[in-house]
Scaffold this active site. Sequence first.
Site, PDB file in Angstrom:
ATOM      1  NE  ARG A 163     -38.958  53.332   4.282  1.00  0.00           N
ATOM      2  CZ  ARG A 163     -38.411  52.129   4.120  1.00  0.00           C
ATOM      3  NH1 ARG A 163     -38.961  51.055   4.680  1.00  0.00           N
ATOM      4  NH2 ARG A 163     -37.308  52.009   3.424  1.00  0.00           N
ATOM      5  CG  ASP A 192     -35.382  53.278   6.069  1.00  0.00           C
ATOM      6  OD1 ASP A 192     -34.795  53.804   5.110  1.00  0.00           O
ATOM      7  OD2 ASP A 192     -35.576  52.049   6.149  1.00  0.00           O
ATOM      8  CG  HIS A 259     -32.031  52.120   4.491  1.00  0.00           C
ATOM      9  ND1 HIS A 259     -33.046  52.420   3.599  1.00  0.00           N
ATOM     10  CD2 HIS A 259     -31.516  50.941   4.077  1.00  0.00           C
ATOM     11  CE1 HIS A 259     -33.142  51.458   2.684  1.00  0.00           C
ATOM     12  NE2 HIS A 259     -32.223  50.545   2.951  1.00  0.00           N
ATOM     13  CG  ASP A 321     -31.278  47.127   4.370  1.00  0.00           C
ATOM     14  OD1 ASP A 321     -30.948  47.630   5.465  1.00  0.00           O
ATOM     15  OD2 ASP A 321     -32.303  47.460   3.744  1.00  0.00           O
ATOM     16  CD  GLU A 322     -32.563  48.253  -0.213  1.00  0.00           C
ATOM     17  OE1 GLU A 322     -33.252  47.699  -1.092  1.00  0.00           O
ATOM     18  OE2 GLU A 322     -33.033  49.118   0.565  1.00  0.00           O
ATOM     19  CD1 TRP A 388     -32.130  41.546   2.982  1.00  0.00           C
ATOM     20  CD2 TRP A 388     -33.548  42.113   1.352  1.00  0.00           C
ATOM     21  NE1 TRP A 388     -31.515  42.510   2.209  1.00  0.00           N
ATOM     22  CE2 TRP A 388     -32.362  42.882   1.199  1.00  0.00           C
ATOM     23  CE3 TRP A 388     -34.592  42.314   0.438  1.00  0.00           C
ATOM     24  CZ2 TRP A 388     -32.189  43.807   0.168  1.00  0.00           C
ATOM     25  CZ3 TRP A 388     -34.419  43.238  -0.590  1.00  0.00           C
ATOM     26  CH2 TRP A 388     -33.244  43.970  -0.715  1.00  0.00           C
ATOM     27  CG  ASP A 415     -44.059  45.089   0.735  1.00  0.00           C
ATOM     28  OD1 ASP A 415     -43.712  43.936   1.032  1.00  0.00           O
ATOM     29  OD2 ASP A 415     -43.276  45.926   0.264  1.00  0.00           O
ATOM     30  CB  THR A 464     -45.796  50.872   6.097  1.00  0.00           C
ATOM     31  OG1 THR A 464     -44.722  51.687   6.599  1.00  0.00           O
ATOM     32  CG2 THR A 464     -46.064  49.721   7.037  1.00  0.00           C
TER      33      THR A 464
END
Length: 758
Positions: A163, A192, A259, A321-322, A388, A415, A464
């Site tokens: 990021r 990502d 991602h 993930d995701e 996570w 974060d 980030t």
Amino acid sequence: MQRLLSCLTLAFAALAARAASPEPALIPRPAQLALGAGHFTLAAATRVLVAPGDAGAHRAGTFLLEQLARIDGPHLALREGAPADGAIVLRHDARAGAVAGSYTLDVDAHGIRVVAQDDAGLLHGAATLVQLLDEARDGAVPALHIADAPRFAWRGLMLDSVRHMQSPAQIRGLIDQMALHKLNVLHWHLTDDQGWRIEIERYPELTRIGAWRTPPAAGEDGEPARYGGFYSQQTIRALVAYAAARGITIVPEIDLPGHATAAVAAYPQFGVTGKRIPVSPDWGVHTTLFNVNDPTIAFLEHVLDEVMALFPSRTIHLGGDEAVKDQWQASPAVQARMKALGLASEDQLQGWLMGRLGAYLEAHGRRMIGWDEILAAGVPAEAAVMSWRGTQGAVDAARQGHDVVLSPSPDLYFDQLQSDHPEEPTGRIPVKGLADIYAFEPVPAGLDATQVRHVLGAQANVWTEHMPDMQHVEYAVFPRLDALAEVLWTPPGRRDWRDFLGRLPAQLARYRRARIAYADSAFAPVITLDEAAARASGRSTLTLSTQAGLGTLRYSLDGSAPNPGSPVYSGPVPVTLPVTVRATTFAPDGRILAMRTRSFDAASLLRRDGNTLVNCPGSPFRLRVQPLPDATSWRPVYTVNLFNACQLWPVAPLDGTTALHVDLARLPNNYQLAHEAGLVVQRKAATAHGELVIRRDGCDGPVLASVPLPDPDRTPRRFALQARFPRQQGTHDLCLAFTAPTDGPLYAFGRLTLQLSP
């Protein structure tokens, strides 16, 4: 008899002296520490001695000298030679410590000796010695014996370089601090949706195209016209070697099957649709997935070949993930592949893909680790799991026989904001302060002894999206990393929150000398006033507090800077408005920990910082952001709720008011919400661009005012609105909601000012 009595008297005096002397301010606290009598005196001729040809000891000695120089510590010389009196000796001993990374450190009048079985132990001893020698500003190092070993094998920090990137020099600085904190794993997030940061020679488009994005407000107000970059293979090899010399393994992450936007932007044929797409400038959860056909799997294996050649780590992170399955569900080709494989669901298809790539790593002597979603359809027996989504993933994985690493959100997400002070920079909410990190326990409850052995350790994650430069990263990481380091290194029986706080000021002083932009949030004075009393009579009571409760608060009411002779805060202080309050937190040793200033007058009682508003009922989501995603500004910052564009000013003082002046900011709506987009509240607009609607006594109360929002194309990003209403009395909650279309920009509150009738 007299001689015996004299000897006993001296012995008891020595014991009393040891009991009266506090432990040195070491972080993380050693597993065992015993103070002795006397000290070793550093001299200009003091040498650091290592055995000839002992490369590991030489690296530890070099690290020691480099880190002392960085904090303006004692100047020493590194030499090869046999152990000698008057020297600091670093040496290996095969009989020293059975636990990997353990060491002993002894100080007496004749010198200092660090002994370890392995290179990691010598580095850990050197890290302890940096602190000991730094504290010995008078040259006298207290006599002591330390026998130390880590509690967990995985003591990590994850750095997101996708990021927002960090320079190699900045990453080296972070690696140095990790080594000083006795951490040993840098999990490096390299791919990502927003960029591909690792050079893959076989696929040059990954960095020619995939490493660059166009920001949502490109070229405006400090936001770059193009954002990106990548780490060359030469740079990566150098960073891997640099970390290894400090006892740190870099674990790369190549995120898949989700991602994947940046990779698919570079090579559309490896996406599901085959269409060219841009690298995403948006945060959040995207729907782009890798394909599951043979060419895509070959591509991913080729990428992993080069990743394995660059990173010698046993473990390779494959994300998992995701991965929103919409594209797979809509693709006839993917559905046919799933049917041919005999799989009943898209989750099973992801499990098949992760299993195949995990097996590929195993065939090359490596091991897959992935986020806890990989458990949904089963993963190879040797795979490790990083939990996570809370800690349940770790519990489930350990019960299935998988090794686990704890990195739960929000507990260990750096974060998250460190306090709710209005002056905090960007970050997620809820707050996770220093005490929260220190209280974290890596071993989840409910595991039996066999399952507990699968808990490798834990790590903090530094995402980030809202940390556009390294100063933001340092602010987010330090000193919370000190708390995490002690959690992961020190035996539970040796951990003590108050004792930790007492050792922290010395560490903060080292940060200042090393020019590290650490956060003082835990020690910052919070200055509050009984505003109702102040409005009624102009007189009120002032209250001071800090998050951590360490040290002494001193204050002034005349605008002068508090000093060690200023009044000590011991309870509410009577004040008369107007008043400027300056408060300073002093550590027990007199060092300044934090300072804050706040002024109060009749006008300030009618103002509210937008960051101090609270969410309207219905959604707990809360995020503090900078005006533009890729600009490196620290101020101003704005707090938004992506799911409900509504904020409350509780108990607003409306007596005699007839208007509300609102400073607003129009922010890019660069957030992908995937299936959660349906949760966003949409309010019907009455005008072209929506309105700011103000209600009294909650969000179902009567409308005080409705003010149209201006045309985004004709007004600056920061603007003001004046909402007029009939004269009000009393205190009431104000609900402030936007009716702007949810596919348009976000609106956020700066300062709000109530105005009295003329």
